[in-house]
Motif scaffolding. Structure first.
Motif, PDB file in Angstrom:
ATOM      1  N   ASP A  20     -49.039 -30.953  38.113  1.00 20.51           N
ATOM      2  CA  ASP A  20     -47.595 -31.116  38.293  1.00 20.51           C
ATOM      3  C   ASP A  20     -46.883 -29.880  37.731  1.00 20.51           C
ATOM      4  N   PHE A  21     -46.364 -29.056  38.615  1.00 19.59           N
ATOM      5  CA  PHE A  21     -45.674 -27.829  38.217  1.00 19.59           C
ATOM      6  C   PHE A  21     -44.174 -28.033  38.002  1.00 19.59           C
ATOM      7  N   SER A  22     -43.667 -29.222  38.228  1.00 18.53           N
ATOM      8  CA  SER A  22     -42.221 -29.440  38.233  1.00 18.53           C
ATOM      9  C   SER A  22     -41.547 -29.120  36.899  1.00 18.53           C
ATOM     10  N   THR A  23     -42.176 -29.457  35.783  1.00 20.16           N
ATOM     11  CA  THR A  23     -41.563 -29.197  34.480  1.00 20.16           C
ATOM     12  C   THR A  23     -41.395 -27.706  34.248  1.00 20.16           C
ATOM     13  N   ASN A  24     -42.469 -26.953  34.439  1.00 16.09           N
ATOM     14  CA  ASN A  24     -42.395 -25.508  34.229  1.00 16.09           C
ATOM     15  C   ASN A  24     -41.436 -24.849  35.210  1.00 16.09           C
ATOM     16  N   ALA A  25     -41.474 -25.276  36.456  1.00 14.73           N
ATOM     17  CA  ALA A  25     -40.580 -24.697  37.467  1.00 14.73           C
ATOM     18  C   ALA A  25     -39.122 -24.999  37.121  1.00 14.73           C
ATOM     19  N   THR A  26     -38.852 -26.207  36.656  1.00 11.83           N
ATOM     20  CA  THR A  26     -37.493 -26.583  36.271  1.00 11.83           C
ATOM     21  C   THR A  26     -37.006 -25.734  35.109  1.00 11.83           C
ATOM     22  N   GLU A  27     -37.878 -25.489  34.135  1.00 13.63           N
ATOM     23  CA  GLU A  27     -37.504 -24.639  33.002  1.00 13.63           C
ATOM     24  C   GLU A  27     -37.152 -23.231  33.472  1.00 13.63           C
ATOM     25  N   PHE A  28     -37.979 -22.644  34.320  1.00 12.25           N
ATOM     26  CA  PHE A  28     -37.683 -21.310  34.854  1.00 12.25           C
ATOM     27  C   PHE A  28     -36.334 -21.305  35.573  1.00 12.25           C
ATOM     28  N   LEU A  29     -36.125 -22.281  36.452  1.00 12.98           N
ATOM     29  CA  LEU A  29     -34.890 -22.339  37.236  1.00 12.98           C
ATOM     30  C   LEU A  29     -33.666 -22.521  36.337  1.00 12.98           C
ATOM     31  N   GLY A  30     -33.818 -23.261  35.270  1.00 13.22           N
ATOM     32  CA  GLY A  30     -32.703 -23.491  34.362  1.00 13.22           C
ATOM     33  C   GLY A  30     -32.390 -22.302  33.477  1.00 13.22           C
ATOM     34  N   LEU A  31     -33.426 -21.585  33.070  1.00 12.83           N
ATOM     35  CA  LEU A  31     -33.228 -20.513  32.101  1.00 12.83           C
ATOM     36  C   LEU A  31     -32.948 -19.152  32.717  1.00 12.83           C
ATOM     37  N   ILE A  32     -33.315 -18.962  33.971  1.00 10.38           N
ATOM     38  CA  ILE A  32     -33.042 -17.693  34.641  1.00 10.38           C
ATOM     39  C   ILE A  32     -31.861 -17.925  35.577  1.00 10.38           C
ATOM     40  N   GLN A  33     -30.704 -17.440  35.176  1.00  5.14           N
ATOM     41  CA  GLN A  33     -29.438 -17.787  35.828  1.00  5.14           C
ATOM     42  C   GLN A  33     -29.404 -17.485  37.325  1.00  5.14           C
ATOM     43  N   ASN A  34     -29.973 -16.373  37.768  1.00  5.85           N
ATOM     44  CA  ASN A  34     -29.875 -16.021  39.183  1.00  5.85           C
ATOM     45  C   ASN A  34     -31.132 -16.387  39.986  1.00  5.85           C
ATOM     46  N   LEU A  35     -31.985 -17.244  39.430  1.00  6.37           N
ATOM     47  CA  LEU A  35     -33.190 -17.680  40.132  1.00  6.37           C
ATOM     48  C   LEU A  35     -32.857 -18.896  40.997  1.00  6.37           C
ATOM     49  N   ASP A  36     -33.121 -18.772  42.298  1.00  6.85           N
ATOM     50  CA  ASP A  36     -32.777 -19.835  43.238  1.00  6.85           C
ATOM     51  C   ASP A  36     -33.959 -20.714  43.617  1.00  6.85           C
ATOM     52  N   TYR A  37     -35.173 -20.171  43.528  1.00  5.69           N
ATOM     53  CA  TYR A  37     -36.357 -20.969  43.857  1.00  5.69           C
ATOM     54  C   TYR A  37     -37.588 -20.372  43.197  1.00  5.69           C
ATOM     55  N   ILE A  38     -38.627 -21.181  43.087  1.00  6.06           N
ATOM     56  CA  ILE A  38     -39.901 -20.736  42.543  1.00  6.06           C
ATOM     57  C   ILE A  38     -41.006 -21.259  43.447  1.00  6.06           C
ATOM     58  N   THR A  39     -41.976 -20.416  43.728  1.00  4.16           N
ATOM     59  CA  THR A  39     -43.158 -20.846  44.465  1.00  4.16           C
ATOM     60  C   THR A  39     -44.382 -20.522  43.621  1.00  4.16           C
ATOM     61  N   ILE A  40     -45.317 -21.458  43.610  1.00  3.02           N
ATOM     62  CA  ILE A  40     -46.565 -21.292  42.878  1.00  3.02           C
ATOM     63  C   ILE A  40     -47.683 -21.540  43.879  1.00  3.02           C
ATOM     64  N   THR A  41     -48.554 -20.559  44.041  1.00  4.49           N
ATOM     65  CA  THR A  41     -49.605 -20.639  45.045  1.00  4.49           C
ATOM     66  C   THR A  41     -50.974 -20.551  44.400  1.00  4.49           C
ATOM     67  N   GLY A  42     -51.853 -21.415  44.867  1.00  6.70           N
ATOM     68  CA  GLY A  42     -53.253 -21.397  44.466  1.00  6.70           C
ATOM     69  C   GLY A  42     -54.092 -21.589  45.707  1.00  6.70           C
ATOM     70  N   GLY A  43     -54.798 -20.563  46.097  1.00  9.27           N
ATOM     71  CA  GLY A  43     -55.578 -20.645  47.335  1.00  9.27           C
ATOM     72  C   GLY A  43     -54.657 -20.760  48.530  1.00  9.27           C
TER      73      GLY A  43
END
Length: 85
Positions: free
Chosen positions: A19-42
């Motif tokens: 579950d990447f949602s917690t970490n992704a939410t933290e990034f989105l909240g703390l980086i003011q101009n970040l609109d989305y995050i993608t995490i890829t594995g394979g």
């Protein structure tokens, strides 16, 4: 829109089970101009937008980066209550 792309070349556990949602939410909240995050594995990609994170939280995700109290409140809901004391 600005995005953060994280690429895992190897992953110990099953990528799909994590579950990447917690970490992704933290990034989105703390980086003011970040609109989305993608995490890829394979061949699997997880994506979370600021709008989706805000909808899940019930308030603007960017509030996490504006007030320390809001960030601590969020972290306490995600992690062990004693973690932030």
């Amino acid at each position: 829109p600005y995005g953060l792309h994280i690429n895992y070349s190897s992953f110990i556990d099953k990528f799909e089970a994590y579950d990447f949602s917690t970490n992704a939410t933290e990034f989105l909240g703390l980086i003011q101009n970040l609109d989305y995050i993608t995490i890829t594995g394979g061949t699997t990609t997880y994506k979370l937008t600021a709008d989706e994170a805000s909808a899940a939280l019930g308030y603007d995700v960017k509030e996490l980066g504006k007030t320390p109290e809001k960030l601590v409140e969020y972290l306490k809901t995600v992690y062990d209550e004693g973690y932030m004391d």
